[in-house]
Enzyme design. Sequence first.
Site, PDB file in Angstrom:
ATOM      1  N   CYS A 133     -33.677  13.258  37.827  1.00  0.00           N
ATOM      2  CA  CYS A 133     -33.441  13.649  39.216  1.00  0.00           C
ATOM      3  C   CYS A 133     -34.739  13.621  40.028  1.00  0.00           C
ATOM      4  O   CYS A 133     -35.374  12.602  40.125  1.00  0.00           O
ATOM      5  CB  CYS A 133     -32.745  15.007  39.251  1.00  0.00           C
ATOM      6  SG  CYS A 133     -31.892  15.354  40.808  1.00  0.00           S
ATOM      7  N   HIS A 134     -35.128  14.746  40.605  1.00  0.00           N
ATOM      8  CA  HIS A 134     -36.357  14.820  41.394  1.00  0.00           C
ATOM      9  C   HIS A 134     -37.619  14.925  40.529  1.00  0.00           C
ATOM     10  O   HIS A 134     -38.725  14.974  41.055  1.00  0.00           O
ATOM     11  CB  HIS A 134     -36.301  15.997  42.369  1.00  0.00           C
ATOM     12  CG  HIS A 134     -35.474  15.716  43.580  1.00  0.00           C
ATOM     13  ND1 HIS A 134     -34.094  15.721  43.553  1.00  0.00           N
ATOM     14  CD2 HIS A 134     -35.825  15.411  44.855  1.00  0.00           C
ATOM     15  CE1 HIS A 134     -33.627  15.453  44.758  1.00  0.00           C
ATOM     16  NE2 HIS A 134     -34.656  15.247  45.566  1.00  0.00           N
TER      17      HIS A 134
END
Length: 177
Positions: free
Chosen positions: A105-106
């Site tokens: 994800c991030h």
Amino acid sequence: MRLTDKRIAILVAEGVEDLEFYVPFMRIQEEGAEAIAAGLDLKPVRGKNGLQITPTAKIDSLDSKDLFALVIPGGWAPDKLRRHSVVTNLVREMNDAKKPIGIICHGGLVAISAGIVRGRCATGSLGIKDDLVNAGATWVDEPAFHDGNQVWGRIVADIPDFCRELVAALIEAASDE
């Protein structure tokens, strides 16, 4: 128990994506690894969805030579962690040593700041697609895959795929030792 005696750190800070921390944390424990919740300090942090995580080690106390692998979950934590050289240096050292690094994800924001994505395939939340591309990565819109020592996962919904890919890469790296 295919990862017995392997130390694997998972980076945490306030706002980490709870599931992207806890699911890989438990999955690598199932394989016998020592899972280390590594924070900037030892104060408990709240995940993005409210779960509490108490770090068991400070990031500045970790030595890349003593770690088998590293996992960087997403949420809001990566944007905080990437500002600290102790974090980016550890990530860079792990990558230079070709040790497995799981990034979901991030979490790619930390990889970008550590300078380890240029020329590599990468994925994550669509919110960081441009950041990855601008840092020299090739965007791949797949749930999970690995490119060399880097294991990439897209988003929370892809955690099962990410964990399968992560464990496969960890077992492969363990068999190469």
